[in-house]
Design a protein around this motif. Structure first.
Motif, PDB file in Angstrom:
ATOM      1  N   ARG A 201      -0.828  -4.368   4.667  1.00  0.00           N
ATOM      2  CA  ARG A 201       0.073  -5.498   4.909  1.00  0.00           C
ATOM      3  C   ARG A 201      -0.387  -6.727   4.144  1.00  0.00           C
ATOM      4  NH1 ARG A 201      -0.284  -9.390   8.813  1.00  0.00           N
ATOM      5  NH2 ARG A 201      -2.134  -8.274   9.584  1.00  0.00           N
ATOM      6  N   ARG A 202      -1.698  -7.052   4.253  1.00  0.00           N
ATOM      7  CA  ARG A 202      -2.245  -8.206   3.554  1.00  0.00           C
ATOM      8  C   ARG A 202      -3.563  -7.800   2.901  1.00  0.00           C
ATOM      9  NH1 ARG A 202      -2.498 -13.368   7.402  1.00  0.00           N
ATOM     10  NH2 ARG A 202      -2.900 -14.425   5.414  1.00  0.00           N
ATOM     11  N   TRP A 203      -3.746  -8.254   1.670  1.00  0.00           N
ATOM     12  CA  TRP A 203      -4.936  -7.902   0.879  1.00  0.00           C
ATOM     13  C   TRP A 203      -5.539  -9.201   0.366  1.00  0.00           C
ATOM     14  CZ3 TRP A 203      -5.194  -2.921  -2.415  1.00  0.00           C
ATOM     15  CH2 TRP A 203      -6.376  -2.868  -3.156  1.00  0.00           C
ATOM     16  N   LEU A 204      -6.819  -9.406   0.619  1.00  0.00           N
ATOM     17  CA  LEU A 204      -7.528 -10.606   0.169  1.00  0.00           C
ATOM     18  C   LEU A 204      -8.508 -10.228  -0.921  1.00  0.00           C
ATOM     19  CD1 LEU A 204      -8.074 -13.670   0.667  1.00  0.00           C
ATOM     20  CD2 LEU A 204      -9.933 -12.949   2.184  1.00  0.00           C
ATOM     21  N   ASP A 205      -8.335 -10.813  -2.095  1.00  0.00           N
ATOM     22  CA  ASP A 205      -9.254 -10.585  -3.211  1.00  0.00           C
ATOM     23  C   ASP A 205     -10.176 -11.797  -3.319  1.00  0.00           C
ATOM     24  OD1 ASP A 205     -10.203  -9.058  -5.437  1.00  0.00           O
ATOM     25  OD2 ASP A 205      -9.212 -10.478  -6.761  1.00  0.00           O
ATOM     26  N   VAL A 206     -11.476 -11.581  -3.168  1.00  0.00           N
ATOM     27  CA  VAL A 206     -12.459 -12.671  -3.131  1.00  0.00           C
ATOM     28  C   VAL A 206     -13.078 -12.837  -4.517  1.00  0.00           C
ATOM     29  CG1 VAL A 206     -14.501 -13.575  -1.976  1.00  0.00           C
ATOM     30  CG2 VAL A 206     -12.927 -12.083  -0.725  1.00  0.00           C
ATOM     31  N   GLY A 207     -13.169 -14.064  -4.984  1.00  0.00           N
ATOM     32  CA  GLY A 207     -13.614 -14.309  -6.354  1.00  0.00           C
ATOM     33  C   GLY A 207     -12.556 -13.853  -7.331  1.00  0.00           C
ATOM     34  N   SER A 208     -11.323 -14.224  -7.073  1.00  0.00           N
ATOM     35  CA  SER A 208     -10.166 -13.645  -7.742  1.00  0.00           C
ATOM     36  C   SER A 208      -9.945 -14.160  -9.150  1.00  0.00           C
ATOM     37  CB  SER A 208      -8.912 -13.919  -6.898  1.00  0.00           C
ATOM     38  OG  SER A 208      -7.876 -13.053  -7.237  1.00  0.00           O
ATOM     39  N   GLY A 209     -10.500 -15.337  -9.489  1.00  0.00           N
ATOM     40  CA  GLY A 209     -10.234 -15.902 -10.804  1.00  0.00           C
ATOM     41  C   GLY A 209      -8.759 -16.212 -10.963  1.00  0.00           C
ATOM     42  N   HIS A 210      -8.171 -15.750 -12.071  1.00  0.00           N
ATOM     43  CA  HIS A 210      -6.733 -15.903 -12.283  1.00  0.00           C
ATOM     44  C   HIS A 210      -5.937 -14.751 -11.668  1.00  0.00           C
ATOM     45  CE1 HIS A 210      -7.802 -18.928 -15.421  1.00  0.00           C
ATOM     46  NE2 HIS A 210      -6.666 -19.451 -15.052  1.00  0.00           N
ATOM     47  N   ALA A 211      -6.618 -13.856 -10.947  1.00  0.00           N
ATOM     48  CA  ALA A 211      -5.964 -12.781 -10.180  1.00  0.00           C
ATOM     49  C   ALA A 211      -5.358 -11.693 -11.063  1.00  0.00           C
ATOM     50  CB  ALA A 211      -4.926 -13.351  -9.227  1.00  0.00           C
ATOM     51  N   HIS A 212      -6.025 -11.348 -12.149  1.00  0.00           N
ATOM     52  CA  HIS A 212      -5.529 -10.252 -12.988  1.00  0.00           C
ATOM     53  C   HIS A 212      -5.457  -8.944 -12.198  1.00  0.00           C
ATOM     54  CE1 HIS A 212      -6.830 -13.207 -15.987  1.00  0.00           C
ATOM     55  NE2 HIS A 212      -6.046 -12.600 -16.846  1.00  0.00           N
ATOM     56  N   PHE A 213      -6.489  -8.688 -11.370  1.00  0.00           N
ATOM     57  CA  PHE A 213      -6.465  -7.448 -10.588  1.00  0.00           C
ATOM     58  C   PHE A 213      -5.286  -7.424  -9.626  1.00  0.00           C
ATOM     59  CE2 PHE A 213      -7.596  -5.434  -6.510  1.00  0.00           C
ATOM     60  CZ  PHE A 213      -7.535  -4.109  -6.921  1.00  0.00           C
ATOM     61  N   CYS A 214      -5.027  -8.528  -8.949  1.00  0.00           N
ATOM     62  CA  CYS A 214      -3.910  -8.579  -7.999  1.00  0.00           C
ATOM     63  C   CYS A 214      -2.587  -8.309  -8.705  1.00  0.00           C
ATOM     64  CB  CYS A 214      -3.873  -9.936  -7.306  1.00  0.00           C
ATOM     65  SG  CYS A 214      -5.311 -10.282  -6.259  1.00  0.00           S
ATOM     66  N   LEU A 215      -2.425  -8.846  -9.902  1.00  0.00           N
ATOM     67  CA  LEU A 215      -1.200  -8.630 -10.665  1.00  0.00           C
ATOM     68  C   LEU A 215      -0.986  -7.145 -10.928  1.00  0.00           C
ATOM     69  CD1 LEU A 215       1.181  -9.740 -12.363  1.00  0.00           C
ATOM     70  CD2 LEU A 215      -0.417  -9.887 -14.290  1.00  0.00           C
ATOM     71  N   VAL A 216      -2.053  -6.429 -11.287  1.00  0.00           N
ATOM     72  CA  VAL A 216      -1.939  -4.995 -11.570  1.00  0.00           C
ATOM     73  C   VAL A 216      -1.745  -4.203 -10.281  1.00  0.00           C
ATOM     74  CG1 VAL A 216      -3.170  -2.991 -12.470  1.00  0.00           C
ATOM     75  CG2 VAL A 216      -3.268  -5.172 -13.691  1.00  0.00           C
ATOM     76  N   ALA A 217      -2.515  -4.547  -9.228  1.00  0.00           N
ATOM     77  CA  ALA A 217      -2.448  -3.799  -7.980  1.00  0.00           C
ATOM     78  C   ALA A 217      -1.083  -3.927  -7.314  1.00  0.00           C
ATOM     79  CB  ALA A 217      -3.544  -4.268  -7.030  1.00  0.00           C
ATOM     80  N   LYS A 218      -0.412  -5.056  -7.528  1.00  0.00           N
ATOM     81  CA  LYS A 218       0.896  -5.291  -6.910  1.00  0.00           C
ATOM     82  C   LYS A 218       1.896  -4.217  -7.306  1.00  0.00           C
ATOM     83  CE  LYS A 218       3.623  -8.188  -4.564  1.00  0.00           C
ATOM     84  NZ  LYS A 218       3.361  -8.588  -3.169  1.00  0.00           N
ATOM     85  N   GLU A 219       1.737  -3.646  -8.485  1.00  0.00           N
ATOM     86  CA  GLU A 219       2.666  -2.611  -8.938  1.00  0.00           C
ATOM     87  C   GLU A 219       2.560  -1.358  -8.075  1.00  0.00           C
ATOM     88  OE1 GLU A 219       4.407  -1.121 -13.222  1.00  0.00           O
ATOM     89  OE2 GLU A 219       2.370  -1.893 -13.109  1.00  0.00           O
ATOM     90  N   SER A 220       1.345  -1.050  -7.600  1.00  0.00           N
ATOM     91  CA  SER A 220       1.146   0.117  -6.744  1.00  0.00           C
ATOM     92  C   SER A 220       1.420  -0.187  -5.276  1.00  0.00           C
ATOM     93  CB  SER A 220      -0.295   0.637  -6.896  1.00  0.00           C
ATOM     94  OG  SER A 220      -0.547   1.062  -8.217  1.00  0.00           O
ATOM     95  N   PHE A 221       1.293  -1.459  -4.898  1.00  0.00           N
ATOM     96  CA  PHE A 221       1.523  -1.858  -3.510  1.00  0.00           C
ATOM     97  C   PHE A 221       2.545  -3.004  -3.493  1.00  0.00           C
ATOM     98  CE2 PHE A 221      -2.873  -0.238  -3.578  1.00  0.00           C
ATOM     99  CZ  PHE A 221      -2.798   0.742  -2.595  1.00  0.00           C
ATOM    100  N   PRO A 222       3.813  -2.717  -3.809  1.00  0.00           N
ATOM    101  CA  PRO A 222       4.793  -3.802  -3.949  1.00  0.00           C
ATOM    102  C   PRO A 222       5.093  -4.535  -2.644  1.00  0.00           C
ATOM    103  CG  PRO A 222       5.863  -1.651  -4.071  1.00  0.00           C
ATOM    104  CD  PRO A 222       4.394  -1.394  -4.116  1.00  0.00           C
ATOM    105  N   GLN A 223       4.852  -3.905  -1.496  1.00  0.00           N
ATOM    106  CA  GLN A 223       5.140  -4.545  -0.212  1.00  0.00           C
ATOM    107  C   GLN A 223       3.952  -5.325   0.326  1.00  0.00           C
ATOM    108  OE1 GLN A 223       8.303  -4.433   0.713  1.00  0.00           O
ATOM    109  NE2 GLN A 223       8.620  -3.137  -1.092  1.00  0.00           N
ATOM    110  N   THR A 224       2.820  -5.236  -0.339  1.00  0.00           N
ATOM    111  CA  THR A 224       1.601  -5.892   0.141  1.00  0.00           C
ATOM    112  C   THR A 224       1.582  -7.357  -0.286  1.00  0.00           C
ATOM    113  OG1 THR A 224       0.358  -3.822   0.051  1.00  0.00           O
ATOM    114  CG2 THR A 224      -0.920  -5.867   0.048  1.00  0.00           C
ATOM    115  N   SER A 225       1.142  -8.229   0.630  1.00  0.00           N
ATOM    116  CA  SER A 225       0.928  -9.633   0.303  1.00  0.00           C
ATOM    117  C   SER A 225      -0.487  -9.775  -0.236  1.00  0.00           C
ATOM    118  CB  SER A 225       1.113 -10.504   1.542  1.00  0.00           C
ATOM    119  OG  SER A 225       0.759 -11.847   1.271  1.00  0.00           O
ATOM    120  N   PHE A 226      -0.611 -10.158  -1.515  1.00  0.00           N
ATOM    121  CA  PHE A 226      -1.913 -10.347  -2.141  1.00  0.00           C
ATOM    122  C   PHE A 226      -2.287 -11.819  -2.095  1.00  0.00           C
ATOM    123  CE2 PHE A 226      -0.954  -6.194  -3.810  1.00  0.00           C
ATOM    124  CZ  PHE A 226      -2.207  -5.595  -3.923  1.00  0.00           C
ATOM    125  N   GLU A 227      -3.508 -12.091  -1.627  1.00  0.00           N
ATOM    126  CA  GLU A 227      -4.014 -13.455  -1.547  1.00  0.00           C
ATOM    127  C   GLU A 227      -5.379 -13.505  -2.226  1.00  0.00           C
ATOM    128  OE1 GLU A 227      -3.631 -15.121   2.411  1.00  0.00           O
ATOM    129  OE2 GLU A 227      -2.016 -13.694   2.885  1.00  0.00           O
TER     130      GLU A 227
END
Length: 612
Positions: free
Chosen positions: A377-403
């Motif tokens: 449901r919610r995913w927290l990326d710590v030390g995210s920088g510009h959030a490149h990983f979150c951008l890629v992961a969103k494609e596999s988890f489109p319903q997940t809220s990335f923070e």
């Protein structure tokens, strides 16, 4: 009679040049195949509603082109379209294809934005969100806009060939300014390389015409081959290119962006460094920061091998538990000084390119979580920088809220771009109580090694996770063979950024003590051949530092030439060293039996400890 050795060498070089032109032409032709063409029968009299046109100086796109482009964008569900004029000169077409693979540009969210330098058509809401300027714009400014557009529409930007559009000519000064905007401080190297290639072909035509003729034919036909016949090139292309290069050498243009920013920052840095660097360190401790043992030995001492900021940094190892840590460690002021202009600011764009090249690593991380969680449901990326990983992961988890949690403004940029759904600024242990029990997944990807107190960070992760939530941690592996053999030149030591190095056993023990159950682990395979390549680059930088660093004096022409010479020499050295290291690994049975590589990743489930 045998030809002179110099003539034989020249003949071999121009034949190799011919082969290189052909192979590069095949590569660029494949890239050009992905470029769609607008239909020419569309009609229109004004800019379509809901779109903004950002054009280069002297460009007024045809209403018919705009109508066709917006209709195509709607069909393709795009937010931005870069118009490639139908008569774009051959050299500019080739330059575009060298930077952009049109087959993959749209679907690759991490690819840097680029432009044909003619006009961009952008949805109005995106233009407002990205704070894009009004046109008309110089070609180099249009490039900056294109990069910003790609950040805000990472999967919604593409190129299209607009047959009705006519390109505006660029004078040598404009061409040089654009070249420096594209390649930054490497533009001079590109000019030298192009001039050398043209000179080689000219020398071949004079001294070995039979051998040089295939190279001349390949050079002349390359635009037509690459453009599938749509880009014929001009007669006498070699002579035209000689004249163009001569014009670039005579042209006046602003310095490259890195050079300009460096000159702006240098006075403040040099003034700050007048106070010395001792104040950037805390007193050395006499016991291990992990287990408290007094049995410490020096592992290595290193300067800053990446950015060449002044100072020397020591890593010590505990002989009781094996923990490796920076001692003395940086003070808060030291962290501010050595992190400044590394991940953002002066070196921000360079680091974005580094993070954008990690898509395979991102896929492995996503796969590890996917095997144990269907739809967080919610995913927290710590030390995210510009959030490149979150951008890629969103494609596999489109319903997940990335923070994302980050101390720098980069996470605010990520939220503005839409790469994360929410940004949290601050130190993770400080903000974790405000998000207690809210997240199904917490990721710490190459983050713990940067922290002052890794155990406090793990405590914060336990606080933020919901019971049964997942924690994914990835860190450098100090047990890697290359960490020993390469010493300070092992890239993951990354001094002074990295302060702690956790082994797999110590990390898993710390997780279990906090109520986690390890579900999965992945260790990178040993790759001594690949590890040698960055090691040679670091050694070259230690011999001759990278120029244009604002904390160093402005480089002289001699220093710049020395840097170029060392880098050229480093290429064959790196290749040879890599081959030797790879061969040694093949013969070493211990490597074949699974010796760890440069990093490991652990996935653990948070099972609330009894009594909590």
């Amino acid at each position: 009679m045998r030809p002179h050795p110099l003539r034989r060498t020249l003949r071999a070089l121009v034949l190799a040049q011919a082969g290189g032109v052909v192979l590069n032409g095949v590569r660029l032709r494949a890239r050009a195949a992905g470029l769609a063409t607008l239909a020419q029968d569309a009609s229109g009299t004004e800019a379509p509603e809901g779109w903004v046109v950002l054009a280069a100086e002297g460009v007024t796109p045809s209403p018919r082109t705009l109508a066709a482009a917006t209709a195509w964008a709607d069909r393709e569900t795009l937010d931005a379209v870069d118009l490639v004029p139908g008569d774009l000169p051959a050299e500019r077409v080739l330059d575009l294809l060298r930077q952009v693979d049109t087959r993959a540009f749209r679907r690759d969210p991490l690819r840097e934005g680029h432009t044909a330098g003619h006009a961009l058509l952008v949805r109005a809401d995106l233009a407002a969100r990205a704070d894009l300027p009004d046109g008309p714009l110089p070609a180099y400014r249009l490039l900056e806009v294109a990069r910003q557009v790609k950040r805000y529409a990472p999967r919604g930007t593409d190129f299209v060939l607009a047959p009705l559009e006519r390109a505006v000519a660029l004078d040598p000064g404009q061409q040089l300014t654009l070249l420096r905007a594209v390649l930054d401080r490497y533009a001079t190297g590109r000019q030298v390389g192009d001039a050398a290639s043209l000179a080689l072909l000219g020398a071949g035509l004079a001294a070995a015409p039979a051998a040089a003729l295939p190279a001349l034919v390949a050079h002349q036909l390359q635009p037509r081959v690459v453009g599938h016949g749509r880009t014929p090139g001009r007669a006498g292309r070699w002579l035209h290119e000689v004249r163009r290069q001569a014009g670039l050498l005579r042209a006046a243009a602003p310095p490259a962006p890195t050079v300009r920013r460096s000159d702006e920052l240098r006075p403040a840095y040099l003034k700050e460094l007048e106070q010395g660097t001792d104040r950037f360190f805390e007193p050395r401790v006499d016991s291990c920061r992990w287990c408290g043992s007094p049995d410490l030995v020096r592992r290595l001492t290193s300067p800053d091998l990446i950015q060449h900021k002044p100072g020397r940094f020591t890593l010590e190892e505990c002989t009781t538990c094996g923990h490796v840590f920076q001692n003395p460690r940086l003070s808060p002021d030291g962290l501010d000084f050595y992190y400044r202009d590394f991940y953002d600011g002066f070196a921000g764009e360079e680091m974005e390119k580094v993070f954008a090249s990690s898509d395979e690593e991102y896929a492995g991380r996503v796969a590890m979580v996917s095997a144990h969680a269907e739809a967080p449901r919610r995913w927290l990326d710590v030390g995210s920088g510009h959030a490149h990983f979150c951008l890629v992961a969103k494609e596999s988890f489109p319903q997940t809220s990335f923070e994302g949690v980050e101390q720098s403004r980069s996470i605010d940029d990520a939220a503005q771009r839409g790469w994360v759904d929410r940004a949290h600024r601050g130190f993770f242990p400080d903000v974790a109580p405000q998000m207690a029990g809210e997240f199904d997944v917490v990721s710490m990807l190459h983050y713990l090694e940067h922290t002052r107190e890794p155990l406090a960070e793990l405590d914060a992760a336990a606080t933020a996770l919901t019971p049964g939530g997942l924690l994914m941690v990835e860190v450098p592996d100090p047990e890697a063979r290359s960490a020993r053999t390469l010493g300070a030149y092992w890239m993951p030591w990354l001094q002074p950024q990295h302060q702690h190095f956790l082994s797999l056993d110590r990390l898993e023990q710390a997780l279990e003590q906090r109520g986690f159950t390890v579900l999965d682990r992945h260790r990178e395979p040993s790759s001594p051949g690949l590890d040698v390549l960055p090691a040679v680059w670091l050694a070259a930088g230690r011999l001759v530092p990278r120029p244009w660093m604002p904390w160093l004096p402005r480089p002289t022409p001699v220093q710049r030439a020395a840097r170029a010479a060392v880098c050229l020499l480093a290429v064959p050295v790196a290749v040879l060293a890599s081959v030797v290291a790879s061969a040694g690994a093949v013969l070493d049975r211990s490597d074949r039996s699974g010796r760890p590589g440069n990093a490991f990743r652990v996935l653990a489930r948070y099972d609330v400890p009894s009594g909590s």
